[in-house]
Motif scaffolding. Structure first.
Motif: not given
Length: 524
Positions: A258-267, A301-312, A345-348
């Motif tokens: 889940e948090i591996n999307f912002g890594r370099s190719d070798d990681s 509860c059920a929810t969405y993780w939404m993103h702050t407007s300051s980061s989008t 965040a870029p890791r997601y």
């Protein structure tokens, strides 16, 4: 000497009482660490009813150590094991490494139910079993083998193709369902990406996604219409090794994908590399409109993780609120006030889409609970039936967000003749269409039109936007703050007298009345 002999006899009795009780997890997706017998005794409950009481400390089996994010502790969230030899015995379990209350159990491995809270408070279990063997899990398992059965079924249906976009570390295919009408050009359709099981333990989300896929691949006129208008890419298992091996939050080598999307190719692990390559391919062809990242959470509860407007951006915030509001509409298992917020965040994977597509692609994480909804333990608990409803309703919400109408479900987003109405600002209001409107005078009229509506009886709903708002500073939830309606509200019954053009005139009930999209749902 007498004390020594007595101690030996008591120990021997304890071992004999426990000898017939067996714990194991020797099956697909099973997970069980060390089991310690804490105590055992016989209790005369009533004359003629003597019950063995046995208590155990259950350790979870931890994921492998993460070789990339070395600061992350290994996880043991997932339990799935079998106990045999327990008929008529009172069993007490302390679950050392899991904090969920209301675990699930099954006597046959197929039909699963929750333990009631009085039998399964957080980290504990206390039950007298009336059958010899029981399976216990965090929630009903959704295994790799079961997915293969479902994929074989879905893949045989019109408009569904199964592609392998890569291979896991242990050599299992990453199976992508491409669901669409191939006779309609891609450029004439909206694009959806939906993936699940980055975290193997989060099985409620798989049952929801199963219902979503079942509905969009079915042979109904509605499903055929959806496939003609939506180009859907669905990856049910992003982490097949983790699911097969009964891991909790990692893949086979210990990486939390889940948090591996912002890594370099070798990681970057091979599973995430395959997903990112597919993201790039789709984005370069025609950007994806909506991305859903399917999870389950310990919060009730059920929810969405939404993103702050300051980061989008403000517009991104408006769009995500519209989709969240649609998801909550006609859905008793999710409410706007339950939305959670964080910076993108870029890791997601959501960060990948923001960095590459900006406002063009809305990407959100959906969380379903393991236990009950809306923090209400007296209300409805998570089960197969309501997860099915949730998944089917989610498909409707996706269609509405993408501006798609289907037979018997007509969406009209942009009204005509907004005289006496002023446009709403996206800075304050999460309107659904190209704009929302606020009446400057009572009685101001606005007109909704559609070219082709079948004759029949309909229910007409108005979309009432809520605030384009975030939680108070320092919080990721709303607390006592009201985010507004954000959803469909019934307006009236409507009769379409003949096939053909539709026209509906809405008159403002008061100054500042809101006009946004409307939805016609044909009565059954």
């Amino acid at each position: 000497m007498r004390h020594f002999i007595l101690s030996v006899l008591l120990l021997a009795t304890s071992i004999m009482m426990d000898a017939q009780v067996r714990f194991d997890a020797d099956f697909e997706s099973g997970n069980l660490g060390k089991v310690e017998l804490l105590d055992s005794t016989k209790v005369i409950v009533t004359p003629g009813d003597t019950v063995e009481h046995l208590s155990y400390l259950i350790h979870g089996k931890f994921d492998p150590i993460n070789p990339i994010d070395i600061s992350l502790a290994a996880n043991a969230n997932w339990y799935y094991f079998r106990i045999s030899g327990i008929e008529g015995k009172q069993i007490y379990l302390t679950l050392k490494d899991n904090g969920v209350h209301g675990l699930s159990y099954s006597y046959d491995g197929d039909q699963w139910i929750h333990f009631p809270l009085n039998e399964s408070p957080r980290r504990r279990l206390d039950k007298r079993f009336d059958k010899d063997t029981v399976f216990i899990a965090l929630y009903r398992p959704y295994t790799y083998s079961y997915l293969q059965e479902r994929i074989a079924e879905w893949g045989s249906r019109e408009g569904t193709r199964i592609d392998t976009i890569g291979w896991s570390f242990e050599g299992r295919p990453l199976q992508l369902l491409h669901i669409t009408d191939p006779n309609v050009p891609t450029t004439a359709k909206k694009r959806l990406w939906f993936h699940g099981r980055q975290h193997p333990s989060e099985t409620p989300g798989s049952w929801l996604l199963d219902a979503f896929i079942e509905k969009i691949t079915s042979d109904t006129p509605e499903a055929k219409s959806l496939r003609a208008q939506i180009d859907a890419y669905i990856l049910p298992f992003a982490n097949p090794d983790g699911v097969f091996n009964g891991l909790s939050r990692s893949n086979a080598i210990g990486v939390n994908q889940e948090i591996n999307f912002g890594r370099s190719d070798d990681s970057t692990v091979v599973e995430v590399q395959a997903m990112k390559a597919m993201f790039r391919k789709l984005h370069d062809e025609q950007p994806v409109d909506l991305v859903l990242n399917n999870h389950s959470q310990h919060a009730d509860c059920a929810t969405y993780w939404m993103h702050t407007s300051s980061s989008t951006s403000i517009e991104y915030s408006r769009k995500q609120w519209v989709f969240a509001g649609l998801s909550c509409s006609f859905n008793p298992y999710m409410y706007p006030k339950e939305m959670l917020f964080s910076d993108v965040a870029p890791r997601y994977c959501e960060g990948w889409f923001w960095n590459n597509a900006g406002e063009r692609t809305i990407a959100l994480t959906l969380e379903t609970p393991y236990t009950f909804y809306s923090f209400n333990k007296e209300g409805e608990w998570v089960n197969d039936s309501n997860l099915k409803y949730f998944g089917e309703r989610l498909l409707d919400a996706v269609a509405e967000y993408l501006g798609v109408s289907t037979p018997g479900r007509i969406l009209i987003e942009n009204p005509d003749n907004p005289k006496g109405w002023k446009a709403l600002s996206n800075k304050t209001t999460a309107f659904m269409g190209e704009s929302g409107w606020s009446a400057t005078a009572k009685g101001s009229k606005i007109i909704y039109r559609a070219d082709r509506v079948e004759a029949g009886e309909y229910e007409l709903y108005r979309y009432i936007p809520g605030h384009n708002i975030e939680p108070p500073q320092g919080r990721n939830d709303f607390g006592e703050t009201d985010p507004g309606e954000h959803g469909w509200v019934f307006e009236c019954d409507y009769t379409q007298k003949r096939d053909g053009r539709f026209k509906y005139v809405y008159r403002a009930k008061e100054v500042d009345d809101i006009a946004d999209a409307i939805l016609l749902i044909r009565k059954r």
